[in-house]
Design a protein around this motif. Structure first.
Motif, PDB file in Angstrom:
ATOM      1  N   PHE A 104       0.836  -1.198   0.000  1.00  0.00           N
ATOM      2  CA  PHE A 104       0.000   0.000   0.000  1.00  0.00           C
ATOM      3  C   PHE A 104       0.873   1.251   0.000  1.00  0.00           C
ATOM      4  CE2 PHE A 104      -2.462  -3.353   2.028  1.00  0.00           C
ATOM      5  CZ  PHE A 104      -3.688  -3.255   1.369  1.00  0.00           C
ATOM      6  N   THR A 105       0.472   2.247  -0.791  1.00  0.00           N
ATOM      7  CA  THR A 105       1.166   3.534  -0.836  1.00  0.00           C
ATOM      8  C   THR A 105       0.260   4.611  -0.248  1.00  0.00           C
ATOM      9  OG1 THR A 105       2.421   2.920  -2.814  1.00  0.00           O
ATOM     10  CG2 THR A 105       2.252   5.263  -2.309  1.00  0.00           C
ATOM     11  N   VAL A 106       0.802   5.375   0.691  1.00  0.00           N
ATOM     12  CA  VAL A 106       0.013   6.380   1.408  1.00  0.00           C
ATOM     13  C   VAL A 106       0.735   7.725   1.344  1.00  0.00           C
ATOM     14  CG1 VAL A 106      -1.057   6.999   3.605  1.00  0.00           C
ATOM     15  CG2 VAL A 106      -0.781   4.588   2.992  1.00  0.00           C
ATOM     16  N   LYS A 107      -0.010   8.783   1.036  1.00  0.00           N
ATOM     17  CA  LYS A 107       0.537  10.132   1.094  1.00  0.00           C
ATOM     18  C   LYS A 107       0.401  10.673   2.520  1.00  0.00           C
ATOM     19  CE  LYS A 107      -0.557  11.369  -3.699  1.00  0.00           C
ATOM     20  NZ  LYS A 107      -1.285  12.329  -4.582  1.00  0.00           N
ATOM     21  N   TRP A 108       1.409  11.387   2.971  1.00  0.00           N
ATOM     22  CA  TRP A 108       1.353  11.978   4.296  1.00  0.00           C
ATOM     23  C   TRP A 108       1.801  13.446   4.224  1.00  0.00           C
ATOM     24  CZ3 TRP A 108       5.680  14.201   6.329  1.00  0.00           C
ATOM     25  CH2 TRP A 108       6.918  13.807   5.791  1.00  0.00           C
ATOM     26  N   GLY A 109       1.399  14.200   5.212  1.00  0.00           N
ATOM     27  CA  GLY A 109       1.820  15.589   5.336  1.00  0.00           C
ATOM     28  C   GLY A 109       1.538  16.065   6.745  1.00  0.00           C
ATOM     29  N   GLY A 144       5.239  13.772   2.014  1.00  0.00           N
ATOM     30  CA  GLY A 144       5.869  12.680   1.276  1.00  0.00           C
ATOM     31  C   GLY A 144       4.944  11.481   1.162  1.00  0.00           C
ATOM     32  N   THR A 145       5.519  10.297   1.032  1.00  0.00           N
ATOM     33  CA  THR A 145       4.746   9.065   0.934  1.00  0.00           C
ATOM     34  C   THR A 145       5.416   7.968   1.760  1.00  0.00           C
ATOM     35  OG1 THR A 145       5.976   8.301  -1.030  1.00  0.00           O
ATOM     36  CG2 THR A 145       3.967   9.588  -1.415  1.00  0.00           C
ATOM     37  N   PHE A 146       4.637   6.956   2.125  1.00  0.00           N
ATOM     38  CA  PHE A 146       5.228   5.751   2.705  1.00  0.00           C
ATOM     39  C   PHE A 146       4.491   4.533   2.170  1.00  0.00           C
ATOM     40  CE2 PHE A 146       1.918   6.847   5.826  1.00  0.00           C
ATOM     41  CZ  PHE A 146       1.323   5.613   6.079  1.00  0.00           C
ATOM     42  N   GLN A 147       5.183   3.397   2.152  1.00  0.00           N
ATOM     43  CA  GLN A 147       4.602   2.138   1.699  1.00  0.00           C
ATOM     44  C   GLN A 147       4.652   1.122   2.841  1.00  0.00           C
ATOM     45  OE1 GLN A 147       7.095   3.585  -0.606  1.00  0.00           O
ATOM     46  NE2 GLN A 147       5.348   4.592  -1.535  1.00  0.00           N
ATOM     47  N   PHE A 148       3.633   0.263   2.903  1.00  0.00           N
ATOM     48  CA  PHE A 148       3.618  -0.794   3.906  1.00  0.00           C
ATOM     49  C   PHE A 148       2.869  -2.000   3.359  1.00  0.00           C
ATOM     50  CE2 PHE A 148      -0.497   1.117   4.647  1.00  0.00           C
ATOM     51  CZ  PHE A 148      -1.304   0.068   5.064  1.00  0.00           C
ATOM     52  N   LYS A 149       3.047  -3.140   4.017  1.00  0.00           N
ATOM     53  CA  LYS A 149       2.325  -4.358   3.642  1.00  0.00           C
ATOM     54  C   LYS A 149       2.240  -5.290   4.843  1.00  0.00           C
ATOM     55  CE  LYS A 149       4.244  -7.297   0.942  1.00  0.00           C
ATOM     56  NZ  LYS A 149       4.904  -7.940  -0.211  1.00  0.00           N
ATOM     57  N   VAL A 162      -6.558   1.077   5.047  1.00  0.00           N
ATOM     58  CA  VAL A 162      -5.332   1.859   4.936  1.00  0.00           C
ATOM     59  C   VAL A 162      -5.428   3.108   5.811  1.00  0.00           C
ATOM     60  CG1 VAL A 162      -3.934   3.246   3.356  1.00  0.00           C
ATOM     61  CG2 VAL A 162      -4.766   1.007   2.628  1.00  0.00           C
ATOM     62  N   GLU A 163      -6.603   3.708   5.864  1.00  0.00           N
ATOM     63  CA  GLU A 163      -6.783   4.915   6.662  1.00  0.00           C
ATOM     64  C   GLU A 163      -6.506   4.660   8.142  1.00  0.00           C
ATOM     65  OE1 GLU A 163      -7.530   8.963   7.226  1.00  0.00           O
ATOM     66  OE2 GLU A 163      -7.211   7.781   5.402  1.00  0.00           O
ATOM     67  N   ASP A 164      -6.799   3.437   8.618  1.00  0.00           N
ATOM     68  CA  ASP A 164      -6.517   3.090  10.010  1.00  0.00           C
ATOM     69  C   ASP A 164      -5.021   3.158  10.296  1.00  0.00           C
ATOM     70  OD1 ASP A 164      -9.218   2.590  10.665  1.00  0.00           O
ATOM     71  OD2 ASP A 164      -9.077   0.586   9.795  1.00  0.00           O
ATOM     72  N   VAL A 165      -4.225   2.645   9.358  1.00  0.00           N
ATOM     73  CA  VAL A 165      -2.766   2.675   9.518  1.00  0.00           C
ATOM     74  C   VAL A 165      -2.245   4.100   9.388  1.00  0.00           C
ATOM     75  CG1 VAL A 165      -0.575   1.847   8.572  1.00  0.00           C
ATOM     76  CG2 VAL A 165      -2.547   0.318   8.659  1.00  0.00           C
ATOM     77  N   LYS A 166      -2.786   4.847   8.439  1.00  0.00           N
ATOM     78  CA  LYS A 166      -2.355   6.240   8.240  1.00  0.00           C
ATOM     79  C   LYS A 166      -2.585   7.069   9.494  1.00  0.00           C
ATOM     80  CE  LYS A 166      -3.061  10.286   5.299  1.00  0.00           C
ATOM     81  NZ  LYS A 166      -3.762  10.850   4.124  1.00  0.00           N
ATOM     82  N   LEU A 167      -3.751   6.927  10.111  1.00  0.00           N
ATOM     83  CA  LEU A 167      -4.052   7.685  11.325  1.00  0.00           C
ATOM     84  C   LEU A 167      -3.085   7.336  12.444  1.00  0.00           C
ATOM     85  CD1 LEU A 167      -7.964   7.522  11.355  1.00  0.00           C
ATOM     86  CD2 LEU A 167      -6.532   9.524  10.902  1.00  0.00           C
ATOM     87  N   ARG A 168      -2.752   6.083  12.536  1.00  0.00           N
ATOM     88  CA  ARG A 168      -1.829   5.653  13.590  1.00  0.00           C
ATOM     89  C   ARG A 168      -0.433   6.236  13.368  1.00  0.00           C
ATOM     90  NH1 ARG A 168      -0.532  -0.532  15.591  1.00  0.00           N
ATOM     91  NH2 ARG A 168       1.171   0.035  16.995  1.00  0.00           N
TER      92      ARG A 168
END
Length: 318
Positions: free
Chosen positions: A100-105, A127-132, A152-158
């Motif tokens: 999964f690719t996630v944008k962050w800021g 930037g971005t981060f990837q996880f699996k 994915v949103e659950d991981v992004k929030l964390r």
């Protein structure tokens, strides 16, 4: 007649609510009936588990007869026999295997501590981060037991909840140049990735990559950095130092800008002033050396001698 046999017919075990941003989905009907099928689609793994214990993991996409192709491969249920009125009570976890690719800021500016700025230098980043998913046992132990699905949103929030602290930690580490953080972005990102990976390790997730696309400064400071870069491209650094120092004095005379800008300008101005003094000292030294090559008494060329060969005058500065 229909009600009499309701629930006794075979069923299909498949990911019914698939979404591209869903990390896993748990199939947990009451029981799997005789004649049921398992459907695994590309990019999915099917994990059979019972009371938190994994019975088997199936990775190849396709359609399978559960009784003949799946049950014989389950660790503790190999000898299970379906009855007409009974099925197997077991849960199936479908896992999205993609990266999964996630944008962050940063939601607000991160104030990086500096000795010159009591309130810290306000910086934003993105930037971005990837996880699996990499560990099904930990995933089931920590998350699946309390959730039917995971997004994915659950991981992004964390992650974003602790990202500001990690940015502060790795930007401040080993005295990074606050006005040129982009040059250290790879090192900063590597440190953050390592820390984030440790945070998610117990959940069975792995951060495979963490990127910093850009750092953003307050407008006034960004303009100073841009001006510095533009003068550097011209190549006349001595002239730039004079101009920049004059700018800092002018800003001070006119009331200046924000406290961060004033202090940053003062820091840059002091450094430039030192450079100007150093340059002038070098010029004076070169001038003195050039003059001392001739006798100050009679003007005869000395050629590095301690005393003038013509009049005998002592050459102190040679």
């Amino acid at each position: 007649m229909f009600n009499l046999f309701k629930g006794q017919f075979s069923n299909v075990v498949e990911w019914e609510e698939f979404r591209d941003d869903m990390i896993f989905w748990k199939w947990n009907n009451n029981e799997i009936k005789k004649g049921s099928k398992l459907i695994i689609r590309p990019g999915q793994d099917a994990v059979f588990f019972n009371q938190g214990k994994i019975e088997g993991v199936f990775k190849d996409d396709g359609e399978y007869e559960i009784e003949s192709e799946i049950i014989p491969l389950l660790s503790t249920l190999k000898g299970f026999k379906f009855g007409f009125n009974s099925g197997i009570r077991i849960e199936v976890l479908f896992v999205n295997t993609k990266e999964f690719t996630v944008k962050w800021g940063t939601k607000s500016a991160v104030h990086i501590p500096t000795p010159q700025l009591p309130g810290g230098l306000p910086i934003r980043a993105n930037g971005t981060f990837q996880f699996k998913v990499t560990d099904y046992v930990k995933l089931i132990d920590e998350i699946v037991g309390v959730k039917e699905n995971y997004f994915v949103e659950d991981v992004k929030l964390r992650i974003t909840a602790i990202l500001d602290q990690l940015l502060m930690k790795w930007i401040s580490k080993e005295g990074k140049d606050m006005f040129n953080l982009q040059a250290n972005s790879f090192e900063i990102a590597s440190g953050i990735q390592e820390d984030l990976d440790m945070q998610l390790l117990n959940d069975g997730l792995t951060i495979t990559r963490f990127n910093i696309m850009s750092f953003n400064y307050p407008k006034e400071i960004q303009e100073m950095i841009t001006k510095s870069a533009s003068h550097g491209m011209i190549g006349d650094m001595h002239r730039y130092k004079e101009v920049a120092f004059a700018d800092s004095l002018s800003n001070e005379k006119n009331g200046g800008g924000s406290p961060a800008t004033d202090i940053a300008g003062m820091m840059m101005g002091m450094n430039m002033a030192k450079e100007m003094i150093r340059d002038n000292d070098k010029k004076e030294t070169k001038s003195t050396q050039a003059i001392s090559n001739f006798c100050p008494n009679c003007g005869t060329k000395t050629e590095g001698m301690n005393f003038c060969g013509n009049c005998g005058h002592k050459l102190v500065n040679n």
